[in-house]
Write a protein that holds these residues in place. Structure first.
Motif, PDB file in Angstrom:
ATOM      1  N   HIS A  10       0.821  -1.213   0.000  1.00  0.00           N
ATOM      2  CA  HIS A  10       0.000   0.000   0.000  1.00  0.00           C
ATOM      3  C   HIS A  10       0.851   1.257   0.000  1.00  0.00           C
ATOM      4  CE1 HIS A  10      -3.916  -1.866   0.508  1.00  0.00           C
ATOM      5  NE2 HIS A  10      -3.385  -2.665   1.413  1.00  0.00           N
ATOM      6  N   TYR A  11       2.074   1.158   0.516  1.00  0.00           N
ATOM      7  CA  TYR A  11       2.906   2.346   0.704  1.00  0.00           C
ATOM      8  C   TYR A  11       4.318   2.124   0.206  1.00  0.00           C
ATOM      9  CZ  TYR A  11      -1.007   3.957   3.298  1.00  0.00           C
ATOM     10  OH  TYR A  11      -2.276   4.332   3.627  1.00  0.00           O
ATOM     11  N   GLU A  12       4.468   1.587  -0.998  1.00  0.00           N
ATOM     12  CA  GLU A  12       5.805   1.300  -1.488  1.00  0.00           C
ATOM     13  C   GLU A  12       6.610   2.565  -1.737  1.00  0.00           C
ATOM     14  OE1 GLU A  12       5.121   0.129  -6.059  1.00  0.00           O
ATOM     15  OE2 GLU A  12       4.132  -1.186  -4.612  1.00  0.00           O
ATOM     16  N   LEU A  13       5.966   3.732  -1.748  1.00  0.00           N
ATOM     17  CA  LEU A  13       6.696   4.989  -1.879  1.00  0.00           C
ATOM     18  C   LEU A  13       7.316   5.417  -0.541  1.00  0.00           C
ATOM     19  CD1 LEU A  13       4.302   7.009  -4.217  1.00  0.00           C
ATOM     20  CD2 LEU A  13       6.424   5.839  -4.815  1.00  0.00           C
ATOM     21  N   MET A  14       7.036   4.694   0.521  1.00  0.00           N
ATOM     22  CA  MET A  14       7.567   5.008   1.848  1.00  0.00           C
ATOM     23  C   MET A  14       8.474   3.880   2.339  1.00  0.00           C
ATOM     24  SD  MET A  14       6.505   7.951   2.921  1.00  0.00           S
ATOM     25  CE  MET A  14       6.828   7.826   4.659  1.00  0.00           C
ATOM     26  N   PRO A  15       9.459   3.435   1.558  1.00  0.00           N
ATOM     27  CA  PRO A  15      10.264   2.276   1.966  1.00  0.00           C
ATOM     28  C   PRO A  15      11.045   2.493   3.253  1.00  0.00           C
ATOM     29  CG  PRO A  15      11.260   3.374   0.094  1.00  0.00           C
ATOM     30  CD  PRO A  15       9.913   4.007   0.297  1.00  0.00           C
ATOM     31  N   SER A  16      11.400   3.744   3.562  1.00  0.00           N
ATOM     32  CA  SER A  16      12.193   3.989   4.775  1.00  0.00           C
ATOM     33  C   SER A  16      11.430   3.580   6.035  1.00  0.00           C
ATOM     34  CB  SER A  16      12.601   5.460   4.856  1.00  0.00           C
ATOM     35  OG  SER A  16      11.450   6.287   4.906  1.00  0.00           O
ATOM     36  N   ALA A  17      10.123   3.634   5.987  1.00  0.00           N
ATOM     37  CA  ALA A  17       9.330   3.254   7.156  1.00  0.00           C
ATOM     38  C   ALA A  17       9.411   1.766   7.450  1.00  0.00           C
ATOM     39  CB  ALA A  17       7.876   3.654   6.952  1.00  0.00           C
ATOM     40  N   TYR A  18       9.799   0.992   6.466  1.00  0.00           N
ATOM     41  CA  TYR A  18       9.838  -0.455   6.643  1.00  0.00           C
ATOM     42  C   TYR A  18      11.245  -0.992   6.914  1.00  0.00           C
ATOM     43  CZ  TYR A  18       5.060  -0.092   5.188  1.00  0.00           C
ATOM     44  OH  TYR A  18       3.739   0.250   5.139  1.00  0.00           O
ATOM     45  N   VAL A  19      12.240  -0.109   6.914  1.00  0.00           N
ATOM     46  CA  VAL A  19      13.619  -0.523   7.181  1.00  0.00           C
ATOM     47  C   VAL A  19      13.722  -1.143   8.572  1.00  0.00           C
ATOM     48  CG1 VAL A  19      15.969   0.322   7.572  1.00  0.00           C
ATOM     49  CG2 VAL A  19      14.665   1.104   5.588  1.00  0.00           C
ATOM     50  N   THR A  20      13.111  -0.502   9.557  1.00  0.00           N
ATOM     51  CA  THR A  20      13.163  -1.017  10.931  1.00  0.00           C
ATOM     52  C   THR A  20      12.557  -2.408  11.016  1.00  0.00           C
ATOM     53  OG1 THR A  20      13.050   1.215  11.811  1.00  0.00           O
ATOM     54  CG2 THR A  20      12.480  -0.568  13.316  1.00  0.00           C
ATOM     55  N   LEU A  21      11.460  -2.631  10.347  1.00  0.00           N
ATOM     56  CA  LEU A  21      10.827  -3.944  10.390  1.00  0.00           C
ATOM     57  C   LEU A  21      11.735  -5.014   9.791  1.00  0.00           C
ATOM     58  CD1 LEU A  21       7.152  -3.058   9.402  1.00  0.00           C
ATOM     59  CD2 LEU A  21       8.160  -3.282  11.672  1.00  0.00           C
ATOM     60  N   TYR A  28      16.599  -9.880  15.158  1.00  0.00           N
ATOM     61  CA  TYR A  28      15.877 -10.357  16.346  1.00  0.00           C
ATOM     62  C   TYR A  28      14.712 -11.259  15.941  1.00  0.00           C
ATOM     63  CZ  TYR A  28      18.511  -6.543  18.402  1.00  0.00           C
ATOM     64  OH  TYR A  28      19.521  -5.714  18.796  1.00  0.00           O
ATOM     65  N   PRO A  29      14.982 -12.339  15.247  1.00  0.00           N
ATOM     66  CA  PRO A  29      13.892 -13.183  14.740  1.00  0.00           C
ATOM     67  C   PRO A  29      13.071 -13.834  15.857  1.00  0.00           C
ATOM     68  CG  PRO A  29      15.999 -14.267  14.435  1.00  0.00           C
ATOM     69  CD  PRO A  29      16.293 -12.875  14.891  1.00  0.00           C
ATOM     70  N   GLN A  30      13.604 -13.953  17.063  1.00  0.00           N
ATOM     71  CA  GLN A  30      12.888 -14.579  18.175  1.00  0.00           C
ATOM     72  C   GLN A  30      12.126 -13.574  19.045  1.00  0.00           C
ATOM     73  OE1 GLN A  30      12.738 -17.880  18.138  1.00  0.00           O
ATOM     74  NE2 GLN A  30      14.075 -17.786  16.355  1.00  0.00           N
ATOM     75  N   ALA A  31      12.178 -12.298  18.698  1.00  0.00           N
ATOM     76  CA  ALA A  31      11.502 -11.276  19.507  1.00  0.00           C
ATOM     77  C   ALA A  31       9.995 -11.520  19.537  1.00  0.00           C
ATOM     78  CB  ALA A  31      11.799  -9.889  18.955  1.00  0.00           C
ATOM     79  N   LEU A  32       9.397 -11.301  20.672  1.00  0.00           N
ATOM     80  CA  LEU A  32       7.945 -11.417  20.794  1.00  0.00           C
ATOM     81  C   LEU A  32       7.292 -10.208  20.136  1.00  0.00           C
ATOM     82  CD1 LEU A  32       7.664 -12.626  24.485  1.00  0.00           C
ATOM     83  CD2 LEU A  32       7.611 -13.996  22.396  1.00  0.00           C
ATOM     84  N   TYR A  33       6.160 -10.430  19.498  1.00  0.00           N
ATOM     85  CA  TYR A  33       5.493  -9.385  18.735  1.00  0.00           C
ATOM     86  C   TYR A  33       4.013  -9.363  19.079  1.00  0.00           C
ATOM     87  CZ  TYR A  33       3.078  -7.500  14.610  1.00  0.00           C
ATOM     88  OH  TYR A  33       2.244  -6.805  13.778  1.00  0.00           O
ATOM     89  N   CYS A  34       3.502  -8.166  19.314  1.00  0.00           N
ATOM     90  CA  CYS A  34       2.072  -7.961  19.556  1.00  0.00           C
ATOM     91  C   CYS A  34       1.566  -6.972  18.513  1.00  0.00           C
ATOM     92  CB  CYS A  34       1.842  -7.405  20.959  1.00  0.00           C
ATOM     93  SG  CYS A  34       0.131  -6.936  21.278  1.00  0.00           S
ATOM     94  N   LYS A  35       0.554  -7.364  17.766  1.00  0.00           N
ATOM     95  CA  LYS A  35      -0.049  -6.480  16.761  1.00  0.00           C
ATOM     96  C   LYS A  35      -1.315  -5.877  17.370  1.00  0.00           C
ATOM     97  CE  LYS A  35      -1.721  -6.344  12.021  1.00  0.00           C
ATOM     98  NZ  LYS A  35      -1.863  -7.118  10.771  1.00  0.00           N
ATOM     99  N   PRO A  36      -1.250  -4.604  17.775  1.00  0.00           N
ATOM    100  CA  PRO A  36      -2.423  -4.004  18.415  1.00  0.00           C
ATOM    101  C   PRO A  36      -3.504  -3.653  17.399  1.00  0.00           C
ATOM    102  CG  PRO A  36      -0.717  -2.366  18.172  1.00  0.00           C
ATOM    103  CD  PRO A  36      -0.133  -3.663  17.692  1.00  0.00           C
ATOM    104  N   HIS A  37      -4.725  -3.707  17.864  1.00  0.00           N
ATOM    105  CA  HIS A  37      -5.883  -3.301  17.082  1.00  0.00           C
ATOM    106  C   HIS A  37      -6.643  -2.268  17.897  1.00  0.00           C
ATOM    107  CE1 HIS A  37      -5.042  -6.699  14.471  1.00  0.00           C
ATOM    108  NE2 HIS A  37      -4.949  -7.446  15.565  1.00  0.00           N
TER     109      HIS A  37
END
Length: 191
Positions: A10-21, A28-37
Motif C-alpha cells: 500500500h505504501y511502497e513509496l515510503m520504503p524507509s518506514a519499513y527498514v526497521t521492520l 531479532y527473529p525470536q523477539a515477541l510481537y504484539c499487533k495491536p488493534h
C-alpha cells in the motif's frame, strides 16, 4: 515489540518506514510481537496502554485502505499511569482525525498530548476534545511562531508556558496527586 503497520504494497513509496521492520526480522527473529488493534488494552507494570486507532480503522468492508496518506496510518496510543494520562497522536492528519473523533471521542481526554506529526499537521478539532494541560512537542521551538497555523491552533487549547519542545532539552515528569509535575529539565547535550 508492539506495532501495526499497513502492508508494504500500500505504501511502497515510503520504503524507509519499513527498514526497521526488516532489521528487526533479520537481527531479532525470536523477539515477541504484539499487533495491536483499535480498542485493545494492555497493562504492563501498572501502566495502561489503550490503542485508540490503527490504520485498520480506515479499511473498508472489502479490506482496501481508505487512508489518505502514510501519516494517517499511525497508531494512536493513550498511556495512563498513577491517575494521569498522555495521548500520543503519532503523525495523524485530518482523515485519521475524523475517524478518531467519530469512534473514540469519549476516550480522548488526557492530561498531556504529543501533538501530531511534530506539529506539522493542522488538526483543528481534536485538541479541544483532548483538553490536555500540557503539550510535549517532538520538534524545535521554531514551530512556535505567530505565522505557524498549527502552533496557533494548539495555542488555542494549551498556553505557551505549558508547551515543552524537544529542542529545549530533556524533561522529567512525575505523576503527583493526579497531575503531571515537571521534576527536572536538562539542557540539550550534544546536538
Amino acid at each position: 515489540l508492539i506495532f501495526n503497520f499497513p502492508a508494504f504494497a500500500h505504501y511502497e513509496l515510503m520504503p524507509s518506514a519499513y527498514v526497521t521492520l526488516r532489521r528487526l526480522n533479520q537481527y531479532y527473529p525470536q523477539a515477541l510481537y504484539c499487533k495491536p488493534h483499535a480498542g485493545m488494552e494492555i497493562t504492563l507494570a501498572g501502566v495502561r496502554f489503550q490503542f485508540l486507532q490503527t490504520h485498520e480503522d480506515a479499511a473498508s468492508a472489502q479490506g482496501d485502505e481508505l487512508i489518505g496518506g502514510f501519516n494517517d496510518a499511525s497508531t494512536v496510543l493513550k498511556i495512563t499511569f498513577d491517575g494521569v494520562s498522555l495521548l500520543i497522536l503519532g503523525d495523524i492528519n485530518r482523515e485519521a482525525e475524523a475517524v478518531l473523533l467519530s469512534h473514540y471521542e469519549s476516550a480522548l481526554q488526557a492530561d498531556a498530548v504529543q501533538p501530531a506529526h511534530h506539529l506539522i499537521n493542522l488538526l483543528e478539532r481534536v485538541y479541544p476534545v483532548v483538553g490536555a494541560k500540557i503539550a510535549l512537542i517532538p520538534a524545535s521551538t521554531v514551530k512556535a511562531s505567530p505565522e505557524n497555523d498549527r502552533y496557533q491552533n494548539l495555542l488555542r487549547c494549551i498556553p505557551r508556558e505549558r508547551m515543552f519542545f524537544a529542542s529545549q532539552g530533556t524533561s522529567f515528569w512525575a505523576a503527583e496527586d493526579g497531575s503531571l509535575v515537571l521534576k527536572k529539565a536538562l539542557p540539550v547535550a550534544g546536538g
